[in-house]
Design an enzyme around this catalytic site. Sequence first.
Site, mmCIF file in Angstrom:
data_model
loop_
_atom_site.group_PDB
_atom_site.id
_atom_site.type_symbol
_atom_site.label_atom_id
_atom_site.label_comp_id
_atom_site.label_asym_id
_atom_site.label_seq_id
_atom_site.Cartn_x
_atom_site.Cartn_y
_atom_site.Cartn_z
ATOM 1 N N GLU A 1 17.888 13.954 -21.688
ATOM 2 C CA GLU A 1 19.024 14.849 -21.906
ATOM 3 C C GLU A 1 19.928 14.195 -22.954
ATOM 4 O O GLU A 1 20.175 12.992 -22.911
ATOM 5 C CB GLU A 1 19.814 15.027 -20.602
ATOM 6 N N LYS B 1 19.555 30.046 -5.470
ATOM 7 C CA LYS B 1 19.257 29.982 -6.909
ATOM 8 C C LYS B 1 17.757 30.174 -7.148
ATOM 9 O O LYS B 1 17.358 30.846 -8.083
ATOM 10 C CB LYS B 1 19.723 28.634 -7.499
ATOM 11 N N GLN C 1 31.205 1.310 -15.180
ATOM 12 C CA GLN C 1 30.467 2.428 -14.575
ATOM 13 C C GLN C 1 30.346 2.308 -13.055
ATOM 14 O O GLN C 1 30.036 3.287 -12.381
ATOM 15 C CB GLN C 1 29.076 2.550 -15.221
ATOM 16 N N TYR D 1 21.445 18.484 -6.028
ATOM 17 C CA TYR D 1 22.270 17.295 -5.766
ATOM 18 C C TYR D 1 21.750 16.543 -4.538
ATOM 19 O O TYR D 1 22.078 16.908 -3.399
ATOM 20 C CB TYR D 1 23.733 17.726 -5.553
ATOM 21 N N THR E 1 23.112 19.352 -23.479
ATOM 22 C CA THR E 1 24.207 19.782 -22.604
ATOM 23 C C THR E 1 25.146 20.763 -23.310
ATOM 24 O O THR E 1 25.154 20.864 -24.533
ATOM 25 C CB THR E 1 25.040 18.570 -22.132
ATOM 26 N N TYR E 2 25.914 21.470 -22.488
ATOM 27 C CA TYR E 2 26.931 22.387 -23.019
ATOM 28 C C TYR E 2 28.295 21.911 -22.518
ATOM 29 O O TYR E 2 28.448 21.598 -21.334
ATOM 30 C CB TYR E 2 26.682 23.824 -22.529
ATOM 31 N N ASP F 1 31.799 22.812 -14.607
ATOM 32 C CA ASP F 1 32.921 22.275 -13.832
ATOM 33 C C ASP F 1 34.216 22.967 -14.223
ATOM 34 O O ASP F 1 34.248 23.750 -15.165
ATOM 35 C CB ASP F 1 33.043 20.766 -14.074
HETATM 36 P P1 FAD Z 1 26.422 26.103 -8.274
HETATM 37 O O1 FAD Z 1 24.975 26.056 -7.962
HETATM 38 O O2 FAD Z 1 27.030 27.430 -8.559
HETATM 39 O O3 FAD Z 1 27.186 25.406 -7.074
HETATM 40 C C1 FAD Z 1 28.556 25.046 -7.180
HETATM 41 C C2 FAD Z 1 29.155 24.850 -5.794
HETATM 42 O O4 FAD Z 1 29.320 26.115 -5.167
HETATM 43 C C3 FAD Z 1 28.271 24.056 -4.828
HETATM 44 O O5 FAD Z 1 29.127 23.342 -3.992
HETATM 45 C C4 FAD Z 1 27.504 25.116 -4.055
HETATM 46 O O6 FAD Z 1 27.125 24.651 -2.780
HETATM 47 C C5 FAD Z 1 28.549 26.231 -3.986
HETATM 48 N N1 FAD Z 1 27.986 27.568 -4.042
HETATM 49 C C6 FAD Z 1 26.995 28.028 -4.833
HETATM 50 N N2 FAD Z 1 26.824 29.348 -4.657
HETATM 51 C C7 FAD Z 1 27.754 29.746 -3.750
HETATM 52 C C8 FAD Z 1 28.106 30.988 -3.169
HETATM 53 N N3 FAD Z 1 27.455 32.110 -3.485
HETATM 54 N N4 FAD Z 1 29.108 31.018 -2.268
HETATM 55 C C9 FAD Z 1 29.793 29.897 -1.943
HETATM 56 N N5 FAD Z 1 29.495 28.678 -2.462
HETATM 57 C C10 FAD Z 1 28.505 28.603 -3.355
HETATM 58 N N6 FAD Z 1 28.071 20.811 -16.542
HETATM 59 C C11 FAD Z 1 28.413 21.271 -17.771
HETATM 60 O O7 FAD Z 1 29.546 21.724 -17.960
HETATM 61 N N7 FAD Z 1 27.540 21.254 -18.821
HETATM 62 C C12 FAD Z 1 26.274 20.784 -18.681
HETATM 63 O O8 FAD Z 1 25.507 20.767 -19.650
HETATM 64 C C13 FAD Z 1 25.867 20.295 -17.401
HETATM 65 N N8 FAD Z 1 24.616 19.849 -17.186
HETATM 66 C C14 FAD Z 1 24.237 19.447 -15.926
HETATM 67 C C15 FAD Z 1 22.892 19.076 -15.698
HETATM 68 C C16 FAD Z 1 22.494 18.663 -14.431
HETATM 69 C C17 FAD Z 1 21.054 18.268 -14.211
HETATM 70 C C18 FAD Z 1 23.420 18.620 -13.362
HETATM 71 C C19 FAD Z 1 22.999 18.153 -12.006
HETATM 72 C C20 FAD Z 1 24.734 19.004 -13.576
HETATM 73 C C21 FAD Z 1 25.156 19.435 -14.846
HETATM 74 N N9 FAD Z 1 26.467 19.864 -15.093
HETATM 75 C C22 FAD Z 1 26.816 20.326 -16.335
HETATM 76 C C23 FAD Z 1 27.471 19.790 -14.029
HETATM 77 C C24 FAD Z 1 27.558 21.080 -13.206
HETATM 78 O O9 FAD Z 1 27.990 22.141 -14.030
HETATM 79 C C25 FAD Z 1 28.554 20.828 -12.082
HETATM 80 O O10 FAD Z 1 28.008 19.931 -11.160
HETATM 81 C C26 FAD Z 1 29.124 22.047 -11.387
HETATM 82 O O11 FAD Z 1 30.217 21.614 -10.566
HETATM 83 C C27 FAD Z 1 28.173 22.791 -10.481
HETATM 84 O O12 FAD Z 1 27.209 23.434 -11.178
HETATM 85 P P2 FAD Z 1 25.976 24.130 -10.398
HETATM 86 O O13 FAD Z 1 25.195 24.846 -11.414
HETATM 87 O O14 FAD Z 1 25.290 23.150 -9.551
HETATM 88 O O15 FAD Z 1 26.795 25.174 -9.497
#
Ligand code: FAD
Length: 317
Positions: free
Chosen positions: A19, A199, A246, A179, A50-51, A127
Amino acid sequence: MTKITDHIAAAKKTLFSIEILPPLKGEDINSLFKAIEPLMEFKPPFIDVTYHREEYIYKKKDNGLLEKTATFKRPGTVAICAAIMNKFKVDAVPHLICGGFDKEETENALIDLDFLGIDNVLALRGDAIKSEGAFIPSKGGNAYASELVEQISNMNKGKYLHEETNMKKTNFCIGVAGYPEKHFEAPSLKTDFKQLKRKVEAGAEYIVTQMFFDNDKFFEFVQQCKQEGINVPIIPGLKPLTTHKQLTILPSIFHIDLPDALIEAVEAAKSAEAIKQIGIEWCIQQSKELKDRGVEVLHYYTMSKSDAVKKIAEAVF
Ligand code: FAD
């Protein structure tokens, strides 16, 4: 281009992937190419880009008041994907987030990717904006990654937001985040698995994990996924710890635990170089064990720096 799931299905041995981050605004893309080039000998079949959503900055106006402005510090994800595919002939996987996009904008972004021949996308929620305490979806945007996955899956079926018939079916292979140590907002691991399953049911075909430093957490996660009926490939995300700082930064940003043995070794190290060596060696041991256990892909978070990951790849692949 080839889907991640097809790369995995065709692989005869554990694959190496990375990545990278878009460069900071104003930097040259050649600095990124230079960082990637030393890793190309390990033949990554795909590279994630990444975005980074907008951040707020405050500028002092003539009258002394502060003006709040939104700015993107690392723009260019899609262009970098196109440039990488062109230059290195590997698949690029753009990260696409919910935050900052309404569904129409998301649809248009996906059409851009489709026109560029990009067939893989990592669908994320994103985030909160740095200065905001909690994630706020855009008006008319997706609130969770599962909704974004659903939107992409619909386009794969030819179902766009407005027009209903004769629309081109896109061909995206959709990845999502997982996670092993729980997403920090999830009230429990159980509810987090429920959302992860959602998902996958919405159309995600593979999972990439948050970084972890204790392989047992990954193995437990994979086991638990199976028990929950989540049967897509799970790609472990790995990052070598390279600095003393870190020890606190990684847990605070990524909401992960570090093993005591790693902490103690870093604390006892006599120099910055020794700390880096300990982090690299730790990641080599993690990688070797994952490879020995038949994990299909090892995915390294490079932070757009190649030296540590190159040493790991030399020892493992
Ligand atoms: P989700 O899957 O939507 O989950 C977010 C939270 O909401 C979780 O606690 C989940 O349990 C909860 N949840 C999900 N669906 C529901 C629902 N329907 N009702 C209630 N609760 C729910 N961030 C960036 O900005 N840019 C990037 O390029 C980036 N790359 C990443 C790559 C990887 C491999 C990982 C692991 C993370 C990355 N992130 C990135 C960070 C990520 O965007 C954050 O961790 C963010 O907080 C959660 O994203 P998610 O897609 O896991 O969210």
